[in-house]
Design a protein around this motif. Structure first.
Motif, mmCIF file in Angstrom:
data_model
loop_
_atom_site.group_PDB
_atom_site.id
_atom_site.type_symbol
_atom_site.label_atom_id
_atom_site.label_comp_id
_atom_site.label_asym_id
_atom_site.label_seq_id
_atom_site.Cartn_x
_atom_site.Cartn_y
_atom_site.Cartn_z
ATOM 1 N N GLY A 48 0.796 -1.235 0.000
ATOM 2 C CA GLY A 48 0.000 0.000 0.000
ATOM 3 C C GLY A 48 0.824 1.278 0.000
ATOM 4 N N CYS A 49 2.154 1.143 0.054
ATOM 5 C CA CYS A 49 3.018 2.329 -0.001
ATOM 6 C C CYS A 49 3.304 2.664 -1.452
ATOM 7 N N THR A 77 3.351 8.527 1.511
ATOM 8 C CA THR A 77 2.786 7.512 2.396
ATOM 9 C C THR A 77 3.866 6.621 3.008
ATOM 10 N N LEU A 78 5.127 6.881 2.680
ATOM 11 C CA LEU A 78 6.208 6.091 3.287
ATOM 12 C C LEU A 78 6.223 6.332 4.801
ATOM 13 N N PRO A 79 6.227 5.248 5.585
ATOM 14 C CA PRO A 79 6.233 5.449 7.034
ATOM 15 C C PRO A 79 7.510 6.140 7.511
ATOM 16 N N VAL A 126 -1.273 24.579 7.865
ATOM 17 C CA VAL A 126 -1.338 23.175 7.474
ATOM 18 C C VAL A 126 -0.115 22.458 8.026
ATOM 19 N N LEU A 127 -0.358 21.461 8.858
ATOM 20 C CA LEU A 127 0.729 20.721 9.490
ATOM 21 C C LEU A 127 0.733 19.302 8.968
ATOM 22 N N ARG A 128 1.789 18.934 8.309
ATOM 23 C CA ARG A 128 1.884 17.538 7.901
ATOM 24 C C ARG A 128 3.339 17.192 7.660
ATOM 25 N N GLY A 129 3.610 15.924 7.456
ATOM 26 C CA GLY A 129 4.977 15.540 7.161
ATOM 27 C C GLY A 129 5.431 14.445 8.091
ATOM 28 N N ALA A 130 6.436 13.737 7.625
ATOM 29 C CA ALA A 130 6.846 12.535 8.331
ATOM 30 C C ALA A 130 7.752 12.848 9.513
#
Lengths: 166, 780
Positions: free
Chosen positions: B369-370, B375-377, B606-610
């Protein structure tokens, strides 16, 4: 070292500029009913009629500008509209009389945004109204003879169908 | 005002904002209003300012009477929906021809074009005025197609006549039927012949001889015979094209008028498109022969990362709108994101499709699913992701080989290196999509050649060589390839990417010429690459539905965001987003948050990111930040509908990481930018925004944050920096106003570039043209 020096210089320069801009100049506007209102110079920027006058004179910290055609009530309404960034909702709350007067002042002081806003609001208000309503609204005297008016109405008959009740 | 008489210039301002019907009614108010409204200049100003057009159908009911029906009024329930109009009085004629009647021949911008026994008459039904033109005499044959149109470039009404030569034998398949074109200008009242065109169509009779101008071309309905089309040859100046009508019924309708008529409503078999407007001969002929278009097939292969995928999908949609077959190749989970927007294109007649390939997650050691980078963990898996991309070569080859028409061109992301091999094997030209600007491309190219950065230390500034502006950077602000981190595999890959790009056929760039004209030209000159600027492609999403359909994430929240924005006054809200691959460290983000708080202005963040997500969430919870900014601060944790948000009038500034897509979207929205670059080419984009285009200010970031080395980064931008830079574009002051004004101007230019006849529109034509040409060469 050279780079640090430059940075330092830039910081000092900016500080000086900031200090200067903090000393906000004020303009005094005197309304038709003798009330003096003090406003920031930035507010007057949009009033091109005044602006043109100010550019011609030397700007110091105490400019007094008479507005013999504007009442204090209308001027304070205009300030409200300007500080509300010309919100449509604020315009809707105005009475017909206020709207009309503000539109005239906007024209007189050459305030483009305000003129567009109020002219559109008036257009919206009268677009489906009868000729009689419009004459009454603007205090306009009918200078057509009855025959002339009948003739004119006939030319564009369709434009008179289905208008709102006064 | 103390005296209550309305000045006439003010009356004019108000009247200009009224619909025609009201204006005509108010002619009766008084004499001065009557003469004001009757002046010709008023009519012109009124038309130019008309905000809401209405459509009316004119139906001739008796010899000199016309029904005028408002088609927007539902079921004619409004009493004003239908009324009668009198046609102009007939011209004086000898007594014996009283049985002649008016013919309604067409309409355009509120004017109706009439014919009375060969006389041409322009009639304005709203104003009840008309003008006659001399008897129609030209040496065209009997079978004539015509169109009454308005040429905006010369502000002139024209009658375009197409005369078909009946003498030739049209039954013969090899025959190339010619048509003569004659243009009557209503301004000069003169006929001007235009060059003849190739015309392999059969007219459908008198009822279908009226054409209509829409989408920048005159359209006629005509019959089309398969056998009449001969193979294309590239050198002749053919200007007709044939497209299959999306709907069976063709309605000719002009926009932005108060009175129009439908010349004809009929069943059309094919829609014949006259691609170039013949009265604009100064422009290059951009149309192609239909047979060539029919055999084209463009294949788009985007990289599976939102910042790369979305612009390529937009570009694919734009190309398909030119009636060229387009396929987008991606993996199932990626295609879900934009399936809805493609479906919408298909419904409106675009020949576009999605082709899926399975993503080799298991083989490359990625979790199931990656299928996209975001979407990489963990970014540790980036090398595995690259392996998966390389493994796509075989499946891509198999997929493309069986496509019909056979792919005529592959447009691929520059990071998809295996596609070059695929293209070589299938002998298909490959064009690289580079998700950056020409400004970056040129700087990059020159730095590669000169290597001036090698002589300086990381913190030292140096001048970028041989570019039109004086731009200084530190070595630490350069993209990874000049300023490598320690991931050697990644570095090696970067070099290979450059190498592959050098070998490609050309580059499509998501930018527009007006933004960086000098850089487009210089880059082509220095690199020898063909460059097509076809952007900003995000402008292909014209309405709010498009903007939110663009990607199907977070859909349910969108209304909420818009509602929240509606509650703020124009240009008052700060929008902060660091893109899909945020690499800022939590300490830096916290500082940013504190800066936003200090502005006391409303904001969307907007806050996102690994990287460091847990730490950030912990802070938000413990610090009470969210509570303190409640009401005026909206936090979006995850993907945000950026184009939709930016296009809202409440947005006053965009704090951006200067990823190229975000930068462009900011430019299109006409808002000033506060630049806060993090990595890759973002520091160069910052220079473009701040130094070249001058529509933003820098927040003051100093160094690239390397992938996988985030822990080595530090707080580069303090809360004071954040607050000050925002005030520098949102606050009062002439300089600040100038920045905002420039931002608005560039937005305008961007929009115009994408419109018909704009630079990006033209470049898309040239791209198609080029591939047609290449294909021809391949054949011979």
């Amino acid at each position: 070292m050279g780079e640090r020096g430059e940075e330092w210089e830039a910081v000092m320069l900016r500080k000086a500029e900031e200090e200067e801009s903090k000393a906000v100049k004020k303009v005094k506007l005197v309304t038709s009913d003798g009330v003096t209102m003090e406003v920031e110079i930035s507010t007057v920027k949009e009033m091109e009629t005044i602006q043109a006058f100010m550019n011609a004179t030397d700007t110091d910290n105490s400019i007094i500008f008479p507005l013999p055609k504007v009442s204090s009530h209308i001027l304070s309404r205009i300030m409200e509209l300007m500080s509300g960034e010309y919100d449509q909702e604020l315009v809707k709350r105005l009475s017909h009389e206020e709207l009309k007067e503000i539109c005239m002042v906007a024209n007189y002081l050459n305030m483009k945004t305000l003129l567009h806003l109020t002219a559109s609001a008036i257009a919206n208000l009268i677009q489906n109204k009868s000729v009689e309503f419009v004459r009454h609204f603007f205090n306009i005297i009918n200078d057509f003879t009855p025959e002339e008016e009948v003739q004119l109405r006939k030319t564009h008959e369709w434009a008179f169908e289905g208008v709102d009740e006064d | 005002m103390e005296n209550h008489t309305l000045p006439l210039e003010l009356a004019r301002e108000i009247l200009l904002r009224l619909p025609v019907r009201s204006v005509l009614r108010f002619k009766c108010v008084c004499k001065s209003w009557h003469s004001l409204i009757s002046a010709p200049q008023f009519g012109i100003s009124h038309y130019d300012l008309a905000a809401s057009p209405s459509y009316r159908v004119l139906i001739k009911s008796k010899d000199f009477l016309v029904h005028s029906i408002d088609i927007d009024a539902r079921l004619f329930k409004q009493s004003s929906a239908v009324h009668f109009l009198c046609l102009p009085p007939p011209p004086p004629r000898p007594s014996d021809d009283f049985h002649y009647k008016y013919e309604l021949l067409g309409s355009c911008r509120g004017l109706v074009f009439l014919c009375y026994q060969g006389d041409l008459i322009l009639w304005n039904p709203s104003m009840g005025v008309h003008k006659r033109f001399p008897n129609f005499e030209c040496d065209l044959t009997d079978e004539i197609l015509y169109a009454f149109v308005y040429d905006t470039s010369t502000a002139n009404y024209c009658l375009v006549l197409v005369g078909l030569d009946e003498s030739e034998n049209i039954e013969s398949p090899s025959d190339e039927r010619k048509a003569e074109i004659l243009i009557f200008s209503f301004k000069t009242a003169l006929y001007v012949p235009s060059k003849s065109i190739y015309f392999p169509y059969k007219c459908m009779g008198e009822n279908f001889s009226a054409g209509a101008l829409f989408s920048g071309a005159i359209h006629w309905s005509a019959l089309y015979r398969e056998s009449l089309l001969s193979p294309s040859s590239e050198d002749d100046q053919r200007t007709t094209g044939q497209v299959v009508s999306p709907k069976e019924e063709v309605i000719s309708l002009t926009k932005k008028t108060d009175e129009v008529c439908f010349p004809h409503i009929g069943r059309a078999y094919h829609l014949l498109q006259h691609c170039t407007e013949p009265f604009r001969t100064e422009k290059p002929a951009l149309a192609m022969d239909s047979t060539a278009l029919r055999h084209l097939h463009f294949v788009f292969i985007p990289l599976m990362a939102p910042g790369h995928l979305l612009p390529m999908v937009d570009m694919a949609k734009l190309l398909a709108q030119r009636q060229v077959k387009v396929s987008i190749v991606t993996t199932p989970l990626n295609s879900i994101q934009f399936q809805a927007s493609i479906d919408k294109e298909v419904r409106s007649g675009s020949p576009i499709q999605i082709l899926n390939v399975q993503f080799p997650c298991a083989e490359a050691g990625l979790p199931e699913g990656c299928e996209s980078i975001d979407t990489l963990p963990s970014m540790d898996l980036l090398n595995n992701f690259n392996t998966a991309l390389d493994l796509l070569q075989q499946p891509l080859e198999e997929l493309l080989e069986k496509q019909r028409p056979f792919p005529s061109c592959i447009i691929a992301d520059k990071y998809l290196m295996c596609v070059t091999e695929v293209a070589n094997k299938l002998n298909v030209p490959i064009i690289i999509f580079d998700g950056t600007s020409c400004f970056f491309l040129l700087c990059n190219h020159n730095l590669q050649k000169d290597k001036v950065y090698e002589a300086v230390s990381a913190a030292e500034k140096f001048l970028i060589p041989r570019i039109p502006h004086r731009i200084e950077l530190k070595r630490s602000q350069l993209p990874g390839i000049f300023n490598p981190g320690t991931n050697l595999k990644l570095n090696a890959r970067r070099e290979k990417v450059m190498e592959v790009a050098e070998k490609s056929y050309g580059i499509v760039v998501n930018s527009f010429e007006e933004l960086e004209a000098e850089y487009v030209k210089e880059y082509q000159r220095f690199s020898g690459h063909k460059v097509w600027c076809v952007g900003p492609v995000s402008l292909s999403n014209r309405d709010d539905i498009d903007k939110s359909l663009r990607s199907r994430r977070n859909l349910s929240y969108e209304n909420e965001y818009v509602k929240w924005l509606d509650s703020w006054s124009p240009r008052s809200v700060i929008y902060v987003c660091f893109g899909s691959l945020n690499r800022a460290i939590p300490e830096q983000l916290i500082e940013l948050g504190m800066g936003l708080e200090a502005t006391k202005r409303p904001f969307i963040w907007v806050l996102r990111g690994a990287y460091g997500r847990e730490e950030m969430e912990k802070w938000l919870l413990e610090d009470g930040f969210e509570e303190r900014v409640k009401g005026r601060g909206l936090l979006i944790k995850g993907w945000a509908p950026q184009v939709l948000i930016l296009s809202h009038t409440a947005i006053g500034v965009f704090v951006t990481h200067c990823g190229w897509n975000s930068t462009l979207e900011g430019i299109c929205a006409g808002v000033p930018l506060v630049t806060f670059p993090l990595f890759a080419e973002q520091f160069l984009n910052e220079q473009l925004v701040v130094q070249v285009v001058k529509i933003g200010v820098s927040a003051g970031a100093e160094s690239v944050v390397h992938l996988g080395e985030e822990h080595k980064s530090w707080v580069q931008v303090t809360r004071e920096n954040v607050k000050d830079s925002i005030e520098n574009v949102m606050g009062e002051g002439q300089e600040k106003e100038e920045i905002r004004e420039r931002a608005r101007k560039y937005a305008d230019m961007a929009r115009k570039a994408m419109e018909q006849g704009g630079s990006s529109y033209r470049n898309m034509c040239l791209l198609i043209d080029h591939i047609v040409h290449v294909k021809g060469l391949h054949k011979s």
